[in-house]
Enzyme design. Structure first.
Site, PDB file in Angstrom:
ATOM      1  N   GLU A  24      -4.633   7.916  -3.098  1.00  0.00           N
ATOM      2  CA  GLU A  24      -5.080   6.644  -2.535  1.00  0.00           C
ATOM      3  C   GLU A  24      -5.381   5.624  -3.624  1.00  0.00           C
ATOM      4  O   GLU A  24      -5.225   4.423  -3.420  1.00  0.00           O
ATOM      5  CB  GLU A  24      -6.317   6.866  -1.658  1.00  0.00           C
ATOM      6  CG  GLU A  24      -6.698   5.694  -0.789  1.00  0.00           C
ATOM      7  CD  GLU A  24      -5.669   5.378   0.297  1.00  0.00           C
ATOM      8  OE1 GLU A  24      -5.749   4.264   0.864  1.00  0.00           O
ATOM      9  OE2 GLU A  24      -4.795   6.226   0.571  1.00  0.00           O
ATOM     10  N   HIS A  33       0.832  -1.212   0.000  1.00  0.00           N
ATOM     11  CA  HIS A  33       0.000   0.000   0.000  1.00  0.00           C
ATOM     12  C   HIS A  33       0.862   1.255   0.000  1.00  0.00           C
ATOM     13  O   HIS A  33       0.681   2.143  -0.856  1.00  0.00           O
ATOM     14  CB  HIS A  33      -0.912  -0.015   1.234  1.00  0.00           C
ATOM     15  CG  HIS A  33      -1.823   1.163   1.344  1.00  0.00           C
ATOM     16  ND1 HIS A  33      -3.123   1.157   0.911  1.00  0.00           N
ATOM     17  CD2 HIS A  33      -1.607   2.415   1.837  1.00  0.00           C
ATOM     18  CE1 HIS A  33      -3.674   2.335   1.127  1.00  0.00           C
ATOM     19  NE2 HIS A  33      -2.777   3.119   1.688  1.00  0.00           N
ATOM     20  N   GLU A  34       1.782   1.328   0.949  1.00  0.00           N
ATOM     21  CA  GLU A  34       2.618   2.526   1.043  1.00  0.00           C
ATOM     22  C   GLU A  34       3.553   2.639  -0.163  1.00  0.00           C
ATOM     23  O   GLU A  34       3.901   3.752  -0.580  1.00  0.00           O
ATOM     24  CB  GLU A  34       3.401   2.530   2.343  1.00  0.00           C
ATOM     25  CG  GLU A  34       2.545   2.455   3.615  1.00  0.00           C
ATOM     26  CD  GLU A  34       1.444   3.514   3.690  1.00  0.00           C
ATOM     27  OE1 GLU A  34       1.568   4.571   3.024  1.00  0.00           O
ATOM     28  OE2 GLU A  34       0.451   3.277   4.404  1.00  0.00           O
TER      29      GLU A  34
END
Length: 518
Positions: free
Chosen positions: A311, A281-282
């Site tokens: 996002e 995700h990061e």
């Protein structure tokens, strides 16, 4: 090459700073450098700073925040922006120069609405509230955090009034993170998402417990987790020569430049998913920042255009790529080799289904793709109530639990697993949470468009490769930074405005396959 970039290089390369635009750039660079220095202090606070250093760190960050705000809101800055606008009135809309001036005008107008005293107060309260939250979360002690959260809520209400709004107070806050998005639009979109997701979730629940994920919940040596995190992040495109992986309570990504974009994650000794999907995700966030065009460096253009678009990049790498069957067909064997005792008895198909198991959970960042949006809808509704005063901070734990029961059918046993789980409310970042679910929608819409334009993406994805997908993202999204508003970008890229249907098509196809729904 971006339109207008050659002219920008001439101005900088020859140091022709006597022009109005050149003088503006000098001031923009100075302010950018101060803000990035503040970001370095923030990153260090989260990853390395001893607890005893919090008072001095708050003072340091407050000073820098006040300094950058004072420089940016000075009359001189407004004059420089307008002088440069006149000088470059014939610049094309897509040029770097015109894009920067548009953005600076908007930022300047908003920043001038916040008095320096208020900015300093936000920084000071936020710094102390963060330390209080870390302790409260660790000790499951909401009452100790309540006084700080009450101050943060008051700051949020005050901020909304300073910015001003036409319809709803929450509009003023949401606009900071998703420019030109209205609360009513989000409410309508979320209602459509909820309407279409509930039947799918209910159909899955009727199938019973078809998926076993128990083998993900056993001891996994943290040292080996770190080893695999460094192995898997580059597989989705993260460049460690321009990055770093740190350890934190609440994972985040942060960028000091396109050549220094860092990620963080956390390590659970008895659960595999948090480090694995936190890292992916990061990485998605950081890949976006690493992909901004070099000509945008040291300006506010060299960032993601909104938190929702940002996002979309993290959710794409975490879920569309990182939870795909093809990705693990390629990389399950290395993971299995890293944890042979835990995974040797389970096939890649077992693993694929386990990491995609649909099951209501207490923790947002550990939620599956299907139920994640309900976590965001909960926060979206509670934030609005906090801002209007319909919900008092002292009543937040009970309201949180009621919403969890209503939306997900479960109630967290502790506040640490409930209203204390997120770092976001240590500062007046109300309006941030909706962008997470908007990111899900953007990501599916972008991915559907990418596949239509580059069908080879599908073949590569089935082999765990992201070369074609990353090239498409670089060309269509990453390189532009903040040159375009979210509305402009999604229209340019997909040919239509934001819609939830691609996301519904994506999750319906995926989970119908996993759960054998007819």
């Amino acid at each position: 090459m971006l339109k207008g970039s050659s002219n920008l290089r001439v101005l900088i390369g020859k140091k022709e700073m006597s022009t109005s635009y050149g003088k503006l750039l000098e001031k923009v660079y100075e302010i950018n450098d101060i803000e990035k220095a503040t970001a370095v202090l923030s990153w260090d606070r989260e990853t390395n700073m001893p607890k005893a250093g919090i008072t001095a760190r708050v003072q340091q960050m407050t000073t820098l925040n006040r300094l950058s705000h004072t420089l940016f809101t000075a009359e001189e800055m407004g004059e420089l922006i307008e002088a440069a606008a006149v000088e470059l009135e014939d610049a094309s809309y897509d040029s770097n120069e015109a894009s920067l001036i548009r953005l600076l005008r908007r930022m300047y107008d908003n920043a001038r609405k916040l008095p320096p005293e208020f900015v300093a107060r936000v920084s000071e309260v936020g710094g102390h509230a963060h330390g209080a939250w870390v302790q409260a979360r660790e000790n499951d002690d909401f009452p100790s955090f309540q006084p700080w959260l009450e101050q943060v809520v008051e700051l949020g209400q005050e901020m909304a009034e300073l910015y001003g709004y036409d319809d709803e107070m929450y509009d003023a806050l949401l606009d900071k993170y998703e420019f030109d998005m209205k609360t009513a639009e989000v409410r309508e979109t979320f209602a459509a998402v909820k309407r279409d997701l509930v039947p799918l979730r209910e159909a899955i629940e009727e199938r019973g417990s078809m998926v076993d994920d128990s083998f993900l919940h056993q001891p996994f040596e943290i040292g080996k987790q770190k080893q695999f995190a460094h192995f898997i992040a580059p597989k989705v495109g993260y460049d460690f020569s321009r990055g770093h992986l740190g350890t934190v309570v609440h994972p985040f990504a942060i960028s000091f430049s396109r050549d220094d974009s860092r990620i963080t994650t956390r390590w659970y000794p008895d659960f595999l998913n948090p480090f694995l999907f936190g890292t992916l995700h990061e990485s998605g966030h950081a890949i976006y920042e690493q992909g901004t065009h070099p000509d945008l460096a040291r300006t506010p253009l060299a960032r993601g255009t909104s938190l929702g678009i940002h996002e979309s990049q993290s959710r794409m790498m975490e879920n569309i790529v990182g939870r795909s069957r093809g990705f693990w067909n390629a990389y399950y064997l290395p993971l299995q080799s890293t944890f042979p005792e835990q995974l040797s008895g389970y096939s890649v198909e077992d693993f694929y289904k386990a990491i995609n198991k649909v099951q209501p959970s207490f923790i947002r960042v550990e939620a599956d793709e299907l139920t994640y949006s309900f976590h965001i809808i909960l926060r979206f509704e509670l934030e609005q109530a906090l801002m209007t005063g319909d919900l008092m901070v002292r009543d937040l734990p009970a309201a949180w639990n009621d919403k969890m029961d209503e939306l997900l059918g479960i109630v967290p046993p502790t506040d640490a697993e409930g209203c204390l789980q997120d770092v976001h409310w240590t500062r007046p970042t109300f309006g941030y949470f909706p962008t997470y679910a908007l990111g899900n929608l953007y990501s599916a819409q972008f991915y559907e468009t990418a596949v239509a334009q580059m069908p080879e993406i599908i073949g590569e994805m089935e082999e765990g490769k992201t070369v074609a997908l990353l090239a498409w993202l670089r060309e269509n999204i990453h390189q532009h930074g903040r040159k375009y508003t979210p509305r402009e970008l999604v229209q340019r890229v997909t040919g239509q405005s934001l819609c939830h249907e691609p996301f519904i098509r994506y999750v319906t196809a995926k989970f119908s396959d996993i759960y054998d729904l007819s």
